[in-house]
Structure formats: C-alpha cells, structure tokens
Write an enzyme that holds these catalytic residues in place. Structure first.
Site, PDB file in Angstrom:
ATOM      1  CD  GLN A 179      -3.560 -11.736   6.605  1.00 54.79           C
ATOM      2  OE1 GLN A 179      -3.323 -11.404   5.447  1.00 54.79           O
ATOM      3  NE2 GLN A 179      -2.612 -12.164   7.419  1.00 54.79           N
ATOM      4  CD  GLN A 181       2.091 -13.276   9.636  1.00 48.01           C
ATOM      5  OE1 GLN A 181       2.069 -12.659   8.581  1.00 48.01           O
ATOM      6  NE2 GLN A 181       3.104 -13.218  10.464  1.00 48.01           N
ATOM      7  N   GLY A 308      -1.169  -3.981   5.225  1.00 47.70           N
ATOM      8  CA  GLY A 308      -0.541  -3.354   4.076  1.00 47.70           C
ATOM      9  C   GLY A 308      -0.244  -4.416   3.030  1.00 47.70           C
ATOM     10  N   GLY A 309       0.379  -5.465   3.502  1.00 47.47           N
ATOM     11  CA  GLY A 309       0.697  -6.558   2.591  1.00 47.47           C
ATOM     12  C   GLY A 309       0.810  -7.850   3.348  1.00 47.47           C
ATOM     13  CG  MET A 310      -0.444 -12.285   4.125  1.00 44.91           C
ATOM     14  SD  MET A 310       0.397 -12.290   5.734  1.00 44.91           S
ATOM     15  CE  MET A 310       1.205 -13.885   5.668  1.00 44.91           C
ATOM     16  CD  GLU A 311       4.594 -12.584   5.224  1.00 41.54           C
ATOM     17  OE1 GLU A 311       3.858 -11.587   5.136  1.00 41.54           O
ATOM     18  OE2 GLU A 311       5.013 -13.008   6.317  1.00 41.54           O
ATOM     19  CG  ASN A 312      -0.714 -14.931   1.378  1.00 40.63           C
ATOM     20  OD1 ASN A 312      -0.507 -15.463   2.463  1.00 40.63           O
ATOM     21  ND2 ASN A 312      -1.659 -14.019   1.199  1.00 40.63           N
ATOM     22  CG  HIS A 335       7.861  -5.767   4.534  1.00 41.37           C
ATOM     23  ND1 HIS A 335       8.564  -5.456   5.668  1.00 41.37           N
ATOM     24  CD2 HIS A 335       6.997  -6.747   4.891  1.00 41.37           C
ATOM     25  CE1 HIS A 335       8.147  -6.211   6.664  1.00 41.37           C
ATOM     26  NE2 HIS A 335       7.178  -7.007   6.215  1.00 41.37           N
ATOM     27  CD  GLU A 336       4.222  -7.798   2.691  1.00 34.23           C
ATOM     28  OE1 GLU A 336       4.468  -8.935   3.116  1.00 34.23           O
ATOM     29  OE2 GLU A 336       3.938  -6.847   3.450  1.00 34.23           O
ATOM     30  CG  HIS A 339       7.951 -11.537   4.604  1.00 29.23           C
ATOM     31  ND1 HIS A 339       8.469 -11.892   5.825  1.00 29.23           N
ATOM     32  CD2 HIS A 339       7.139 -10.460   4.834  1.00 29.23           C
ATOM     33  CE1 HIS A 339       7.979 -11.074   6.767  1.00 29.23           C
ATOM     34  NE2 HIS A 339       7.181 -10.200   6.190  1.00 29.23           N
ATOM     35  CD  GLU A 358       6.630  -9.517   9.624  1.00 30.70           C
ATOM     36  OE1 GLU A 358       7.129  -8.689   8.848  1.00 30.70           O
ATOM     37  OE2 GLU A 358       5.727 -10.310   9.281  1.00 30.70           O
ATOM     38  CG  ASP A 414      -4.447 -11.296  14.977  1.00 32.66           C
ATOM     39  OD1 ASP A 414      -3.527 -11.719  14.250  1.00 32.66           O
ATOM     40  OD2 ASP A 414      -5.643 -11.547  14.794  1.00 32.66           O
ATOM     41  CE1 TYR A 422       5.636  -6.352  12.213  1.00 35.26           C
ATOM     42  CE2 TYR A 422       6.313  -5.858   9.974  1.00 35.26           C
ATOM     43  CZ  TYR A 422       5.440  -6.453  10.847  1.00 35.26           C
ATOM     44  OH  TYR A 422       4.379  -7.165  10.359  1.00 35.26           O
ATOM     45  NE  ARG A 596      -1.539  -0.601   5.462  1.00 36.09           N
ATOM     46  CZ  ARG A 596      -0.523   0.049   4.923  1.00 36.09           C
ATOM     47  NH1 ARG A 596      -0.732   0.898   3.925  1.00 36.09           N
ATOM     48  NH2 ARG A 596       0.697  -0.158   5.359  1.00 36.09           N
ATOM     49  CE  LYS A 598       1.511   2.207   8.463  1.00 38.47           C
ATOM     50  NZ  LYS A 598       2.707   2.161   7.638  1.00 38.47           N
TER      51      LYS A 598
HETATM   52  N1  BES Z   1       3.416 -10.669   7.545  1.00 38.20           N
HETATM   53  C1  BES Z   1       3.053  -9.321   7.704  1.00 38.20           C
HETATM   54  C2  BES Z   1       1.590  -9.122   7.992  1.00 38.20           C
HETATM   55  C3  BES Z   1       1.112  -9.741   9.286  1.00 38.20           C
HETATM   56  C4  BES Z   1       1.892  -9.744  10.427  1.00 38.20           C
HETATM   57  C5  BES Z   1      -0.144 -10.280   9.343  1.00 38.20           C
HETATM   58  C6  BES Z   1       1.417 -10.308  11.591  1.00 38.20           C
HETATM   59  C7  BES Z   1      -0.615 -10.851  10.508  1.00 38.20           C
HETATM   60  C8  BES Z   1       0.161 -10.860  11.649  1.00 38.20           C
HETATM   61  C9  BES Z   1       3.440  -8.477   6.488  1.00 38.20           C
HETATM   62  O1  BES Z   1       4.606  -8.886   5.867  1.00 38.20           O
HETATM   63  C10 BES Z   1       3.698  -7.083   6.972  1.00 38.20           C
HETATM   64  O2  BES Z   1       4.603  -6.921   7.749  1.00 38.20           O
HETATM   65  N2  BES Z   1       2.930  -6.118   6.518  1.00 38.20           N
HETATM   66  C11 BES Z   1       3.123  -4.736   6.882  1.00 38.20           C
HETATM   67  C12 BES Z   1       3.986  -4.125   5.819  1.00 38.20           C
HETATM   68  C13 BES Z   1       4.943  -3.075   6.240  1.00 38.20           C
HETATM   69  C14 BES Z   1       5.755  -3.360   7.444  1.00 38.20           C
HETATM   70  C15 BES Z   1       5.827  -2.665   5.077  1.00 38.20           C
HETATM   71  C16 BES Z   1       1.761  -4.084   6.930  1.00 38.20           C
HETATM   72  O3  BES Z   1       0.768  -4.767   6.680  1.00 38.20           O
HETATM   73  O4  BES Z   1       1.669  -2.915   7.247  1.00 38.20           O
HETATM   74 ZN    ZN Z   2       6.266  -8.534   7.124  1.00 38.37          ZN
END
Ligand code: BES
Ligand code: ZN
Length: 677
Positions: A179, A181, A308-312, A335-336, A339, A358, A414, A422, A596, A598
């Site tokens: 991970q 980012q 939740g997700g990471m847009e690799n 969302h991903e 990106h 975001e 972070d 967002y 996770r 969040k």
């Molecule tokens: N790019 C982010 C994840 C991220 C942001 C990692 C900042 C590290 C630092 C990813 O696209 C994201 O926003 N994920 C959200 C998804 C949600 C907003 C739909 C998540 O992980 O909850």
């Molecule tokens: Zn995002």
C-alpha cells in the site's frame, strides 16, 4: 483576489506557454488524443512553492524516467531484496547528486553506469525522520544516465503487509501486498517518492513457485504460476501507484478487459458482486473519454487491507468488506475506477492538493452510480457523504478544512485522509455542475483530463485552466470570490447546492417515530431498505440510547454481529456510548477480523472515551495487532496513546473480557442481520 501570488504566477515556463496558447486559442477545446500511451513525457506543472514537502527528491535537478526492478520476494524473511535501476533525465547541468526517498531500507551498494561498465557511487543515507524516512543522497558527478541501487526492505516496512497462511481465506499459502499511498512506496523501493514525478517501470520478481505475483502493470490473466514473473508498465505513473501483491490468487473474467483476482474461495462471490464493472468503464468513457490503461482488474485482498480500495493502475486493490451480496457497496469500485481519470491520469502534484485526486474522483464516482443505479441511489450516497463531512468538519482544524491545503499544514498525509478532500471536493464540482449545467461541465472535465493527461498539477494550475476553459463559457455563472471561497476558505460555502433524498427522509421519519413511540417501522418498509438506508437510520440516532432501545433494535435487526462493516462501524460505537454490553463480544471479533481503518477506527475512538472502554480497547488491540497492517497499527496506536478517557458513569456495566476471534456472531450469520437488502 486571495490566490497567493505564487499560485497564479510562477508556473514553470512550459506550462505558462501552454496556458498562453489556451488563452490565444479563444478557449477552444483540446483535441482528444488518439493514443492510449503517451509518447512524449509532458513537463510537470509545479511552481517552486508548490513543491512536495513530503519528499526529499529534487525533481528540478533530475527525474527518474524509468525504473527497472529485479527483486526476490522472501516470505520467510518478510523482505523484498534486489536491485532498482533508474533511467535518469538530468534537468540541471550543474546537478551532482541524485536524492531519493527511503524508509527502513538496507542499502547494500549504489552503482552508476559508465563507458567502463557499472562503477560504485558514493552515497549517504541520513538518519531517519519519523515521517519522511531517510534521505539517500547519491553522488553522481558524471550525471550517469543509469544508476542502480542494491537494497533490501525491512520486515516492518510501512508499505507492505506479510500475512501468515492462517490469516488468509484458504489458510494454505502466505500472502503479501503493498500500500504505497501516500508516502509508503519508499519503504519498499528507493524512489523519488512524490506524485510530481512519473516514470514507466518494469519488474522481474522471483518468488516461491506456488504463489501468484501481481503488480500495478500488465498482469496476464493466463499467467502461469511458476515463481518467475515479469511485468511492464508502459504508461508513466507516480510512485504512490507502485503496487505488488502475492498469494494464492486466481483470475476470473468479468468482460474482455476486466476481471477479478482473488483467493479461490472468494473469486465467484466477487465476480458476482462486481459484475457491473465493465458497464462502469463504458459509462465513464462516455463521460470523460477513453480508458487509457488497457486492462482493468480488481484484486480482492484479505480483510486486513487498511483501506476500502486503492486505485493501483490496471489493478485496483479492494477490501473484501464491500462484498455484501447485493451490490449495495459497489460505489467503491466506481470510485477506484474513476481514479483512472482523476488521479492516475491527472495527478495531484503534492498531497496538499489531494482534493484534485479524491474530490474529482468522488464526484465522478457519484456520476457513475447515478448512470448505473439511478439518481435516487446517487443522491442517498451524496447525502450520507455530506452528513459525514459535517461531522468531520466539527473536529477538523480550520487550516485543514480548505481544499487547497497550505504548505506546512498537512504534516502526515495519512492523517489528511478526511472527508474534506473527498466530499467537500465533490460538492464543489457539483456546485460547478449546478451553475454551468451538466453538459458544459462534462465537456470541461473531458477536456481537462485530455489536456493534463499523464501530468501532475497543483490547485493553481486547475484554477488557471478553469479560468481559461470554464468560467468564460458563462461569465456570470460563478464569481471569482465564490471560487476562492470553495478552494481557500474553511467550512462549506453558502453557495453549496443542497441535495435532498426523499428515501432518506422516510428513514428519518421512521427513526423519529420509533424514538417517540418505541414503534419500529413496519417490516414491509424495512424489507426494502438498502445499506444506505440502514446507514442513515443508525447515523441519525442520538448520542446514546437506553439499554431497552438498544436491545429492541438488536432483537429486531441483529446489528450485533452484522457482516456489513458499514453498519458495524456505526452500531458498535453507539453500543459503546450506550453501555450495551451484549455488543462487546461480536465487536471484539469484528475488530480482530477487519483491519480496514475506516471501519474500525470509529469503534476504537468510541472505546477510548472511557477508562473501561480504553482498557478493553487495549486488550483487543493486543490480540488484533498481529493481523493488522502497519498503517492500521499506527492509527490505532495513536488513538489509544492520545486518548483522554473520562471515568465511566456508575451505571455502565464493566465490559466483558475480549473473546478471541471466532466468538459468537463474528461471522454475522444471524438470519435477521440487515445485510443491506
Ligand atoms: N486513494 C484512496 C486511498 C488512500 C487515500 C490511501 C489516501 C492512502 C492515502 C482510495 O481511492 C480511496 O479513496 N479509498 C476509499 C474509498 C471510498 C472513498 C469509496 C476508502 O478506502 O475508503
Ligand atoms: Zn480515492
């Protein structure tokens, strides 16, 4: 005008020229590029004061153009070891150093290629800064075109998680994933770890032959599992999009260009849940132009994945917690995927401008959701996000309530993973949509993605572009002071459009009626509720409920032990605040199963409010910690360390001892659990 002078004035010359050209062209649209992969590398449009304060790199002197990795993946040692070879583009004739970001890396040697082959180069590795890691300064008096670093990662690398087989679905093979980012790529590759630098990459990865290795690159769905893997990434990407994962991973297609990688036991469920992915890609292409990354696959990670997700690129990393059986949480995929335009194609040049990634993405996500699932669903999601934003703002210092964060204000990127970038960002774009009309804004965004494709930009560059390409379309639609308020002022501007959701309105009525009369809404009503309605039902509850109320809800809806993390993250804090002891056991199992951030942080935060809760949280954390990702560990540790608990009120019963994972309700198999549908 409150734009600081630098934001509008000191762009690098190439950028300034292209902006001039835009003005001269009378604000015409850019032509849509035909090619998927850029041939020439555009300059990055960053002014000196927009420099990335989260990186030691000096991209004005030299930039990495290409990276070639040759690494061995050691599950036993929990390390990646090998070489990183950089093709360099020297910008400054006087430069004699290549400065890279590293964190917890052991550097074995550094070499530069000369006519006489590889020659050792002198280097210094500074003592680590807690946030930024160690600056690696390589002496390059000859400005070598190729430099090679031989290194090894540490088992505690902040950007990697190594999982024992017992922590996977199948239980047989180990798993690892990255991970990167925001600033964790440097913990597994020495890099110019800043989103302002883009490079192409290739990689050779050697691993034990029974695991599959994937990267944010050209994964082949038909690749053989043989321990010898090669990757190419021809599109230039910033370092935070470097990604690797390895484990018992199999592939199943969704369409010709999209599919799912997952552990065998998960793959069918995931393909079913995410079956709409191809339609999402097509929808976004219609709105904003071609998908430029060839394949789009999803990788389903173990539940310890901290996001939740990471847009690799080409391979979004996805938490399994959104697989709830009824597609109600697939906006995460939207969302991903979004990106791939906002973020991966047009990238924030530093983390101060994260809203460019975001905020745009959250807006696009909502447009995809609207196109696929209808306006009612999209509006519910917007309203829920906005409610979250309002709560977040109440706890956010004013300097972090702005979209364009000022230098020095965002120390740990972070920690800036909050609702402002967002949801305030998305709200701003919705404001522009309301004022200019959808057709005009869509055309503008499409032009924006084309114009800045494969570039990293700052808010200032966006503003310049919007002033050239959007504002003149309807000169009276938005004033400069409105624009400034959105970007540079804290809070939510008065010009914010209000969205109402009648469906959530009905939920409000149901909740109010229940609070007043203890009469639960009719089953015929709740049977139709989706996750969003259940979220809203819980979200609007008072700070605390009586034990009778908690018990009535739990009996009717089996919230304790719900498999739906979006509900768990709201129910358990309410249970903690209300002293509802029955929830502690399934809550403890939840905290030990899911990593996770969040979903679990609100629970830890609620527990940390009281002395007894804090003691319970510490015990649970001790058990959960070995299964958590380093990023999650850092967040939980910080919350527990900084807790200021108040003594528990006498009426609160002491919480029970935390159960080890697998306790009753841990897998949420209760038949009445509102699994959102
Ligand atoms: N790019 C982010 C994840 C991220 C942001 C990692 C900042 C590290 C630092 C990813 O696209 C994201 O926003 N994920 C959200 C998804 C949600 C907003 C739909 C998540 O992980 O909850
Ligand atoms: Zn995002």
């Amino acid at each position: 005008m409150r734009f600081p002078p630098i934001r509008s004035g000191r762009l690098i010359p190439l950028m300034a020229l292209s902006l001039l050209a835009l003005f001269a062209a009378g604000c015409q649209r850019e032509p849509t590029p035909e090619t998927a992969t850029p041939t020439a590398r555009p300059e990055t449009a960053v002014s000196a004061e927009d420099r990335d304060e989260h990186s030691y790199a000096e991209p004005e002197k030299v930039v990495i153009d290409d990276l070639a990795l040759d690494l061995a993946l050691g599950f036993d040692s929990k390390t990646l070891a090998g070489t990183a070879t950089y093709t360099l583009d020297w910008k400054d004739d006087g430069a004699t150093q290549l400065v890279l970001d590293t964190r917890d890396l052991a550097i074995d040697r550094v070499e530069g290629q000369t006519d006489g082959g590889w020659q050792p180069l002198q280097y210094t590795l500074d003592a680590p800064d807690e946030l930024l890691g160690s600056r690696l300064a390589i002496e390059t008096p000859e400005r070598n075109a190729l430099v090679r670093v031989t290194y090894r990662t540490s088992p505690g690398a902040s950007g990697l998680q190594w999982l024992e087989p017992s922590m996977t679905e199948g239980g047989e093979l180990p798993f690892m994933f990255s991970q990167s980012q925001a600033i964790h790529a440097r913990s597994w590759v020495p890099l110019q770890d800043t989103p302002s630098v883009r490079y192409t990459y290739s990689a050779k990865i050697a691993s034990r032959p029974d695991v599959m290795v994937l990267m944010s690159a050209d994964n082949d769905p038909a690749a053989e599992r043989d321990g010898d893997y090669a990757f190419e990434m021809p599109q230039p990407i910033p370092s935070y999009l470097m990604a690797i994962a390895a484990g018992d991973l199999v592939f199943k297609p969704i369409s010709g260009r999209a599919g799912v990688w997952a552990e065998p036991a998960m793959v069918d469920e995931a393909v079913e849940e995410f079956a709409d992915t191809e339609e999402m890609i097509r929808t976004t292409e219609q709105l904003y132009g071609p998908y430029r990354w060839e394949r789009y696959d999803l990788l389903i990670l173990p539940p310890s994945f901290p996001f939740g997700g990471m847009e690799n690129p080409r391979l979004s990393f996805i938490t399994p917690t959104v697989i709830v059986g009824d597609k109600s949480l697939v906006s995460l995929i939207a969302h991903e995927l979004a990106h791939s335009w906002s973020g991966n194609l047009v990238t924030n040049a530093s983390w101060k401008d994260m809203w460019l990634n975001e905020g745009f993405t959250s807006y696009v996500e909502n447009r995809i959701v609207e196109a696929l699932y209808g306006k009612e669903v999209a509006d519910m999601e917007f309203v829920i996000a906005r409610e979250g934003l309002q709560k977040d703002l109440a706890e956010t210092p004013s300097e972090l309530q702005v979209l364009a964060v000022r230098p020095g204000d965002a120390r740990d990127p972070d920690d800036t993973f909050g609702a402002v970038a967002y949801d305030k960002g998305a709200w701003f774009l919705q404001f522009l949509e309301e004022r200019f009309g959808r057709e005009t804004l869509d055309a503008f965004l499409r032009g924006y993605f084309d114009h800045f494709a494969f570039q990293s930009i700052s808010t200032a560059t966006f503003v310049e572009y919007a002033k050239a390409e959007l504002l003149p379309k309807q000169p009276d639609a938005v004033t400069e002071s409105e624009l400034e308020a959105w970007l540079y002022e804290p809070g939510i501007p008065a010009s914010a459009p209000q969205v109402l959701s009648p469906r959530l309105g009905l939920v409000d009525s149901a909740r109010l009626a229940w609070l007043g009369s203890a009469q639960l809404p009719p089953q015929s009503m709740t049977a139709e509720w989706t996750t969003q309605e259940w979220i809203h039902f819980l979200e609007g509850m008072p700070e605390t409920l009586t034990l009778e109320q908690m018990s009535q809800l739990d009996t009717a809806y089996s919230f304790s032990g719900t498999p739906n993390g979006e509900l768990a993250m709201r129910w358990y804090p309410l249970a903690v605040r209300s002293g509802y002891a029955i929830a502690y056991e399934p809550m403890s199992a939840f905290l030990q199963r899911i990593g996770r951030r969040k979903l679990i942080m609100p629970v830890y935060e609620a527990l940390a409010q009281s002395e007894q809760g804090l003691a319970f949280a510490r015990r649970v954390f001790e058990r959960a910690r070995p299964g958590y990702h380093p990023i999650t560990i850092a967040s939980v540790q910080k919350t527990l360390d900084e807790a200021k608990p108040r003594p528990a009120p006498a009426v609160t019963p002491p919480p029970p001892e935390p159960e080890v994972e697998g306790g009753a309700g841990a897998d949420g198999t209760s038949p009445q659990a509102p699994s959102a549908g």
